[in-house]
Scaffold this motif. Structure first.
Motif, PDB file in Angstrom:
ATOM      1  N   TYR A 628      30.071 -27.348  13.425  1.00 55.45           N
ATOM      2  CA  TYR A 628      29.788 -27.987  14.710  1.00 55.45           C
ATOM      3  C   TYR A 628      29.725 -26.915  15.786  1.00 55.45           C
ATOM      4  CZ  TYR A 628      29.930 -31.043  18.763  1.00 55.45           C
ATOM      5  OH  TYR A 628      29.611 -31.681  19.928  1.00 55.45           O
ATOM      6  N   THR A 629      28.712 -27.034  16.647  1.00 53.61           N
ATOM      7  CA  THR A 629      28.533 -26.077  17.741  1.00 53.61           C
ATOM      8  C   THR A 629      28.851 -26.743  19.073  1.00 53.61           C
ATOM      9  OG1 THR A 629      26.833 -24.845  16.540  1.00 53.61           O
ATOM     10  CG2 THR A 629      26.912 -24.560  18.917  1.00 53.61           C
ATOM     11  N   PHE A 630      29.786 -26.144  19.805  1.00 50.77           N
ATOM     12  CA  PHE A 630      30.083 -26.566  21.167  1.00 50.77           C
ATOM     13  C   PHE A 630      29.109 -25.817  22.080  1.00 50.77           C
ATOM     14  CE2 PHE A 630      33.896 -26.837  18.606  1.00 50.77           C
ATOM     15  CZ  PHE A 630      34.403 -28.090  18.906  1.00 50.77           C
ATOM     16  N   ARG A 631      28.023 -26.481  22.451  1.00 52.35           N
ATOM     17  CA  ARG A 631      26.920 -25.782  23.107  1.00 52.35           C
ATOM     18  C   ARG A 631      27.324 -25.184  24.449  1.00 52.35           C
ATOM     19  NH1 ARG A 631      22.833 -30.665  21.550  1.00 52.35           N
ATOM     20  NH2 ARG A 631      22.154 -29.893  19.514  1.00 52.35           N
ATOM     21  N   SER A 632      28.141 -25.909  25.211  1.00 51.73           N
ATOM     22  CA  SER A 632      28.520 -25.399  26.530  1.00 51.73           C
ATOM     23  C   SER A 632      29.414 -24.169  26.426  1.00 51.73           C
ATOM     24  CB  SER A 632      29.238 -26.490  27.324  1.00 51.73           C
ATOM     25  OG  SER A 632      30.433 -26.884  26.662  1.00 51.73           O
ATOM     26  N   LEU A 633      30.059 -23.986  25.269  1.00 49.07           N
ATOM     27  CA  LEU A 633      30.953 -22.845  25.075  1.00 49.07           C
ATOM     28  C   LEU A 633      30.327 -21.742  24.230  1.00 49.07           C
ATOM     29  CD1 LEU A 633      34.278 -24.789  24.320  1.00 49.07           C
ATOM     30  CD2 LEU A 633      33.512 -23.852  26.511  1.00 49.07           C
ATOM     31  N   ASP A 634      29.120 -21.996  23.684  1.00 53.36           N
ATOM     32  CA  ASP A 634      28.486 -21.054  22.748  1.00 53.36           C
ATOM     33  C   ASP A 634      29.419 -20.747  21.584  1.00 53.36           C
ATOM     34  OD1 ASP A 634      25.998 -20.632  24.050  1.00 53.36           O
ATOM     35  OD2 ASP A 634      27.020 -19.410  25.544  1.00 53.36           O
ATOM     36  N   LEU A 635      30.121 -21.774  21.115  1.00 57.57           N
ATOM     37  CA  LEU A 635      31.141 -21.609  20.082  1.00 57.57           C
ATOM     38  C   LEU A 635      30.828 -22.512  18.901  1.00 57.57           C
ATOM     39  CD1 LEU A 635      33.943 -20.239  19.467  1.00 57.57           C
ATOM     40  CD2 LEU A 635      34.981 -22.359  20.321  1.00 57.57           C
ATOM     41  N   THR A 636      30.857 -21.949  17.696  1.00 52.93           N
ATOM     42  CA  THR A 636      30.604 -22.708  16.470  1.00 52.93           C
ATOM     43  C   THR A 636      31.843 -22.689  15.589  1.00 52.93           C
ATOM     44  OG1 THR A 636      28.241 -22.211  16.507  1.00 52.93           O
ATOM     45  CG2 THR A 636      29.168 -22.900  14.404  1.00 52.93           C
ATOM     46  N   MET A 637      32.181 -23.836  15.041  1.00 52.51           N
ATOM     47  CA  MET A 637      33.298 -23.942  14.105  1.00 52.51           C
ATOM     48  C   MET A 637      32.755 -24.267  12.718  1.00 52.51           C
ATOM     49  SD  MET A 637      36.531 -26.594  14.025  1.00 52.51           S
ATOM     50  CE  MET A 637      35.480 -27.951  13.498  1.00 52.51           C
ATOM     51  N   ASP A 638      33.221 -23.542  11.710  1.00 52.68           N
ATOM     52  CA  ASP A 638      32.839 -23.779  10.317  1.00 52.68           C
ATOM     53  C   ASP A 638      34.089 -23.987   9.478  1.00 52.68           C
ATOM     54  OD1 ASP A 638      29.840 -23.342  10.120  1.00 52.68           O
ATOM     55  OD2 ASP A 638      30.449 -21.504  11.136  1.00 52.68           O
ATOM     56  N   TYR A 639      34.119 -25.113   8.793  1.00 49.46           N
ATOM     57  CA  TYR A 639      35.213 -25.415   7.868  1.00 49.46           C
ATOM     58  C   TYR A 639      34.619 -25.453   6.463  1.00 49.46           C
ATOM     59  CZ  TYR A 639      38.633 -28.338   5.380  1.00 49.46           C
ATOM     60  OH  TYR A 639      39.519 -28.848   4.463  1.00 49.46           O
ATOM     61  N   THR A 640      34.957 -24.480   5.647  1.00 50.44           N
ATOM     62  CA  THR A 640      34.379 -24.351   4.309  1.00 50.44           C
ATOM     63  C   THR A 640      35.475 -24.474   3.257  1.00 50.44           C
ATOM     64  OG1 THR A 640      34.621 -21.938   4.343  1.00 50.44           O
ATOM     65  CG2 THR A 640      32.542 -22.842   5.128  1.00 50.44           C
ATOM     66  N   GLY A 641      35.066 -24.859   2.065  1.00 45.91           N
ATOM     67  CA  GLY A 641      36.051 -24.953   0.996  1.00 45.91           C
ATOM     68  C   GLY A 641      35.414 -25.234  -0.342  1.00 45.91           C
ATOM     69  N   ASN A 642      36.224 -25.125  -1.371  1.00 46.44           N
ATOM     70  CA  ASN A 642      35.797 -25.465  -2.720  1.00 46.44           C
ATOM     71  C   ASN A 642      36.959 -26.106  -3.457  1.00 46.44           C
ATOM     72  OD1 ASN A 642      37.439 -23.206  -3.701  1.00 46.44           O
ATOM     73  ND2 ASN A 642      35.767 -21.909  -3.019  1.00 46.44           N
ATOM     74  N   LEU A 643      36.636 -26.830  -4.515  1.00 49.82           N
ATOM     75  CA  LEU A 643      37.638 -27.499  -5.339  1.00 49.82           C
ATOM     76  C   LEU A 643      37.213 -27.386  -6.792  1.00 49.82           C
ATOM     77  CD1 LEU A 643      39.479 -30.787  -4.712  1.00 49.82           C
ATOM     78  CD2 LEU A 643      38.131 -30.601  -6.812  1.00 49.82           C
ATOM     79  N   TYR A 644      38.170 -27.056  -7.651  1.00 50.86           N
ATOM     80  CA  TYR A 644      37.883 -26.899  -9.070  1.00 50.86           C
ATOM     81  C   TYR A 644      38.845 -27.749  -9.889  1.00 50.86           C
ATOM     82  CZ  TYR A 644      35.378 -22.825  -7.341  1.00 50.86           C
ATOM     83  OH  TYR A 644      34.536 -21.997  -6.650  1.00 50.86           O
ATOM     84  N   GLY A 645      38.273 -28.448 -10.888  1.00 53.54           N
ATOM     85  CA  GLY A 645      39.064 -29.320 -11.740  1.00 53.54           C
ATOM     86  C   GLY A 645      39.761 -28.567 -12.846  1.00 53.54           C
ATOM     87  N   PRO A 646      40.501 -29.240 -13.689  1.00 56.46           N
ATOM     88  CA  PRO A 646      41.292 -28.565 -14.722  1.00 56.46           C
ATOM     89  C   PRO A 646      40.424 -27.743 -15.661  1.00 56.46           C
ATOM     90  CG  PRO A 646      41.924 -30.870 -14.493  1.00 56.46           C
ATOM     91  CD  PRO A 646      40.671 -30.686 -13.702  1.00 56.46           C
ATOM     92  N   MET A 647      40.934 -26.584 -16.055  1.00 54.79           N
ATOM     93  CA  MET A 647      40.278 -25.749 -17.055  1.00 54.79           C
ATOM     94  C   MET A 647      41.305 -25.294 -18.077  1.00 54.79           C
ATOM     95  SD  MET A 647      39.575 -22.221 -14.911  1.00 54.79           S
ATOM     96  CE  MET A 647      38.692 -23.051 -13.594  1.00 54.79           C
ATOM     97  N   ARG A 648      40.873 -25.168 -19.326  1.00 57.40           N
ATOM     98  CA  ARG A 648      41.767 -24.712 -20.392  1.00 57.40           C
ATOM     99  C   ARG A 648      41.971 -23.211 -20.266  1.00 57.40           C
ATOM    100  NH1 ARG A 648      41.694 -23.632 -26.130  1.00 57.40           N
ATOM    101  NH2 ARG A 648      39.418 -23.459 -26.087  1.00 57.40           N
ATOM    102  N   LEU A 649      43.209 -22.761 -20.443  1.00 58.32           N
ATOM    103  CA  LEU A 649      43.565 -21.372 -20.200  1.00 58.32           C
ATOM    104  C   LEU A 649      43.994 -20.686 -21.496  1.00 58.32           C
ATOM    105  CD1 LEU A 649      45.611 -21.996 -16.934  1.00 58.32           C
ATOM    106  CD2 LEU A 649      43.223 -21.310 -17.135  1.00 58.32           C
ATOM    107  N   PRO A 650      43.828 -19.360 -21.579  1.00 58.18           N
ATOM    108  CA  PRO A 650      44.152 -18.632 -22.819  1.00 58.18           C
ATOM    109  C   PRO A 650      45.652 -18.348 -22.933  1.00 58.18           C
ATOM    110  CG  PRO A 650      43.246 -17.123 -21.191  1.00 58.18           C
ATOM    111  CD  PRO A 650      43.186 -18.492 -20.574  1.00 58.18           C
ATOM    112  N   LEU A 651      46.320 -19.061 -23.843  1.00 57.74           N
ATOM    113  CA  LEU A 651      47.738 -18.833 -24.102  1.00 57.74           C
ATOM    114  C   LEU A 651      47.922 -17.855 -25.248  1.00 57.74           C
ATOM    115  CD1 LEU A 651      49.123 -22.489 -23.738  1.00 57.74           C
ATOM    116  CD2 LEU A 651      48.961 -20.692 -22.003  1.00 57.74           C
ATOM    117  N   LEU A 652      49.139 -17.340 -25.395  1.00 60.79           N
ATOM    118  CA  LEU A 652      49.427 -16.330 -26.416  1.00 60.79           C
ATOM    119  C   LEU A 652      50.117 -16.903 -27.642  1.00 60.79           C
ATOM    120  CD1 LEU A 652      50.551 -13.204 -24.358  1.00 60.79           C
ATOM    121  CD2 LEU A 652      48.373 -13.623 -25.485  1.00 60.79           C
TER     122      LEU A 652
END
Length: 756
Positions: A628-652
């Protein structure tokens, strides 16, 4: 008397209201591209809240403006920004016509990756995702590797807790299945896939094009799961000067500097330098190992573009890259390099590349492309030394020809691979020449229907003849609705030690069960693209896909048969990658934008009737960006992210107390960018807002971090670790249990300066 006063007051109010109403002015106009209406262009009066977006006819109107002098700013993705001073007098109604000039980064203009020829992205029968520098600025990073974390279906995978090297996964497939190109040249492969991907300066990138699914019919081996084409800026249209630097609370420093230099009347040089430094060891998880690898990296890039008659292409580029990377026990010093007293992984990488394109001086469209790179690796993993040299040469000649309804492409390529290292698996250096020929025909058999067919022939002296066909169908339902079907095959020749970093770290023995055969794949991909232009200026884009890929002769590392070994063998069965994916983009006239994507995928292998999820492959993934850009302030806010579901991991082993599956986890970031200063952008924010790290819920991440050389491990007669009071879980040292970055929350601050 009272009545007279009342009338006087009402008259005064009316006069005042009339004067105030007369003071407001309006501005309307039309925005075009070469005479064609340009919808969804942002039109704003700088430093005010007054703004809108053009409608489908390119028209706009701004109302209720106070008289005065303003700066009118018009922007649209893929076009040069338009800015002009404008005076609005009292009671005036002003009209203006604006024509925007396109830039090379237009998402709906030209792509080359899907068909090896310039074509409109919407007209391409092969779905191509395009990401501009604007996208990556929303979450600034020091490398392309990290920048791809917010692309749906694409995940940077860290493969080692100690040295933090990694690769890029597309739709759940391991990094070696993804071909990374620079300006269409396959020079980031083998060693470069693991160690060289971090050295591409972000500031020199014009756009990144991503194709998901096999592309071996055009690009040969390694393009089995998909490809990423990093297209660098053209010196003719690049800024005169640019600089971008930022620092983080962890002590990371990154600087990109570049300049365009005119050399004579018809030659332009683009020179860029990237420098990254991080030298503050941090151990927040308390295992006495660095959470983040220390790095000292420099990359120098230059690209020459030459103006020729009839706009024929001629460019030549080169890059030098050097990196000193180290991770390990906190008390490690360079004097311990290669010894068995204090564990450290130290990697010196030196790499140089050249690449060029030359359009032949004839009426027919013949294009010669070539590249060459030299990669030298000097590294130690504890007391294991790994010395490697790799050289890759590539040349390709294509002929682009149109005959009636047929859009033809013919090509011939030759690739030279040299690879040598000091491991037991390389008894003599690889010295391989792979010649290829390919042909492709896109046939428009109806006004809204087209069909593409292609075939590639490769000859590999190790495996003989390899044929890879593909086909694509496109139905342009309307200008805003496109349906595509793609099918094809792929093949891949494996170099274990350039791809499987686990083979070089820890105490496991590498076992190659038999002579490995090349992997092959068959893929089908369905894609639907929908664009919606609403009456109020809101734009919505939906891009959805379903994919299915079946592999044969898959080479999988077996970590489980013997915990002390990594066994490589061709799978006697099948491996399948399947899923659905969707990207949603929404742009509101208010300057609020939403970009969100999600992928569900199932990547599994079946052998002897037993199906198992592939290790280090997530079931679900999601990415988002709210801007979102606040035009009167010349200011932009960016909220970014990612999400990852379960994955099988290498056990010993069965006694390993670590979690077999990862939790569902997310990394989220917020950034504020101020653009109120001429030529400057000031930005800052917080990365990893949730302070997520993979040690949550686990007793430890690195197995036997207290004994990295296994000096206190007891082994039985078969070489298996046995449980003892000092080693109750029967483990050996192993840093390969990793599925996300160990770096927690941190602030960052940066400054950009650009002169056009």
């Amino acid at each position: 008397m009272k009545s007279s006063c009342k009338h006087i007051v009402l008259l005064g109010v009316a006069l005042i209201s009339g004067c105030c109403f007369a003071q407001t002015v309006s501005l309307n106009g039309k925005v075009t591209d070469n005479g064609e209406p340009l919808p969804l262009a942002n039109v704003v009066l700088k430093s005010t809240e007054i703004g809108t977006a053009t409608d489908i006819d390119g028209a706009f109107e701004l109302t209720n403006i106070q008289p005065g002098d303003y700066v009118l700013l018009v922007t649209s993705l893929g076009y040069q920004r338009y800015q002009t001073k404008i005076s609005l007098g009292a009671g005036a109604h002003k009209s203006i016509s604006i024509q925007l000039e396109p830039t090379a980064q237009s998402l709906d203009e030209t792509v080359v990756t899907g068909t090896l020829k310039p074509v409109s992205r919407l007209e391409s029968p092969v779905p191509v995702e395009v990401y501009s520098p604007t996208f990556f600025k929303k979450n600034p990073t020091a490398s392309v590797f990290d920048a791809l974390q917010n692309v749906n279906g694409v995940r940077p995978q860290i493969n080692c807790n100690v040295c933090n090297t990694g690769d890029i996964h597309i739709n759940g497939l391991e990094g070696p299945y993804t071909l990374v190109l620079i300006d269409g040249m396959p020079i980031v492969s083998g060693l470069g896939t693991v160690y060289g991907l971090t050295g591409i300066p972000n500031s020199l990138i014009e756009q990144i094009e991503i194709v998901k699914g096999p592309a071996s019919s055009l690009y040969g081996s390694e393009a089995v799961g998909g490809l990423i084409n990093i297209i660098t800026k053209n010196a003719l249209s690049a800024p005169e000067f640019f600089a971008d630097g930022f620092a983080t609370g962890w002590g990371e420093y990154n600087l990109d500097v570049g300049s365009k230099i005119a050399v004579g009347d018809k030659t332009n040089l683009l020179l860029g330098i990237n420098y990254f430094n991080y030298d503050v060891p941090v151990d927040n998880n308390g295992d006495n190992f660095t959470d983040l690898t220390l790095q000292d990296r420099i990359s120098i890039f230059q690209k020459w573009d030459f103006e020729r008659n009839d706009n024929r292409l001629l460019s030549l580029a080169g890059r030098f890259f050097y990196e000193d990377r180290w991770g390990g026990e906190m008390q490690w010093t360079p004097e311990h390099r290669g010894g068995d007293e204090v564990y450290g992984e130290s990697i010196y990488t030196r790499r140089w590349e050249v690449l060029g394109k030359y359009q032949l001086p004839m009426e027919e469209k013949f294009l010669l492309s070539f590249s060459y790179n030299d990669h030298n690796q000097n590294s130690v993993y504890g007391d294991t030394e790994y010395l490697a040299d790799q050289r890759i040469g590539f040349a390709q000649l294509t002929w682009d020809k149109t005959l009636g309804q047929h859009d033809l492409l013919f090509g011939s390529a030759i690739r030279y691979n040299y690879y040598d290292d000091n491991t037991p698996a390389t008894t003599e250096a690889d010295n391989i020449w792979i010649p290829s020929v390919f042909a492709q025909d896109e046939f428009a058999f109806a006004p809204k229907h087209s069909f593409l067919a292609g075939l590639r022939y490769d000859y590999d002296q190790r495996h003989g003849t390899i044929l890879t066909p593909r086909a694509a169908y496109k139905w342009k339902i309307s200008d805003n609705d496109i349906f595509r079907v793609n099918a094809g095959t792929g093949f891949r020749v494996v170099n274990l030690f350039t791809e499987e970093h686990a083979a070089l770290t820890g105490a496991r023995e590498v076992v190659i069960a038999e002579e490995l055969k090349p992997e092959r794949s068959v893929n089908v991909n369905l894609n639907y693209l929908k664009k919606i232009y609403s009456d109020n200026g809101t734009f919505i884009s939906l891009d959805a896909s379903a994919f299915y890929t079946r592999f044969s002769n898959v080479i999988l590392p077996d970590y489980e048969t013997n915990p002390n070994q990594i066994i490589y063998d061709n799978l006697d069965g099948k491996s399948v990658s399947q899923g659905i994916s969707a990207n949603l983009d929404i742009a509101f006239p208010s300057s609020f934008k939403i970009m969100a994507g999600a992928t569900w995928q199932d990547v599994s292998s079946t052998e002897n009737g037993v199906t198992q999820q592939q290790i280090l492959t997530e079931s679900i993934t999601a990415t988002w960006n709210l801007s979102y850009t606040f035009r009167s302030l010349d200011l932009t806010m960016d909220y970014t992210g990612n999400l990852y579901g379960p994955m099988r991991l290498p056990l010993l082993g069965e006694l390993d107390p670590r979690q077999e599956y990862s939790p569902t986890w997310s990394i989220q970031n917020i950034q504020f960018t101020y653009k109120g200063l001429n030529n400057f952008e000031v930005y800052g924010g917080i990365k990893n807002l949730l302070d997520w790290t993979p040690n949550r819920g686990n007793p430890f991440i690195i197995a036997r971090a207290n004994d990295p050389f296994d000096k206190e491990v007891t082994f039985d007669s078969n070489g298996n670790a046995v449980a003892t009071p000092d080693n109750p879980y029967a483990l050996t040292f192993d840093p390969t249990y990793v599925y996300g970055p160990n770096q927690g929350i941190r602030g960052f601050f940066g400054l950009r300066y650009t002169v056009f």
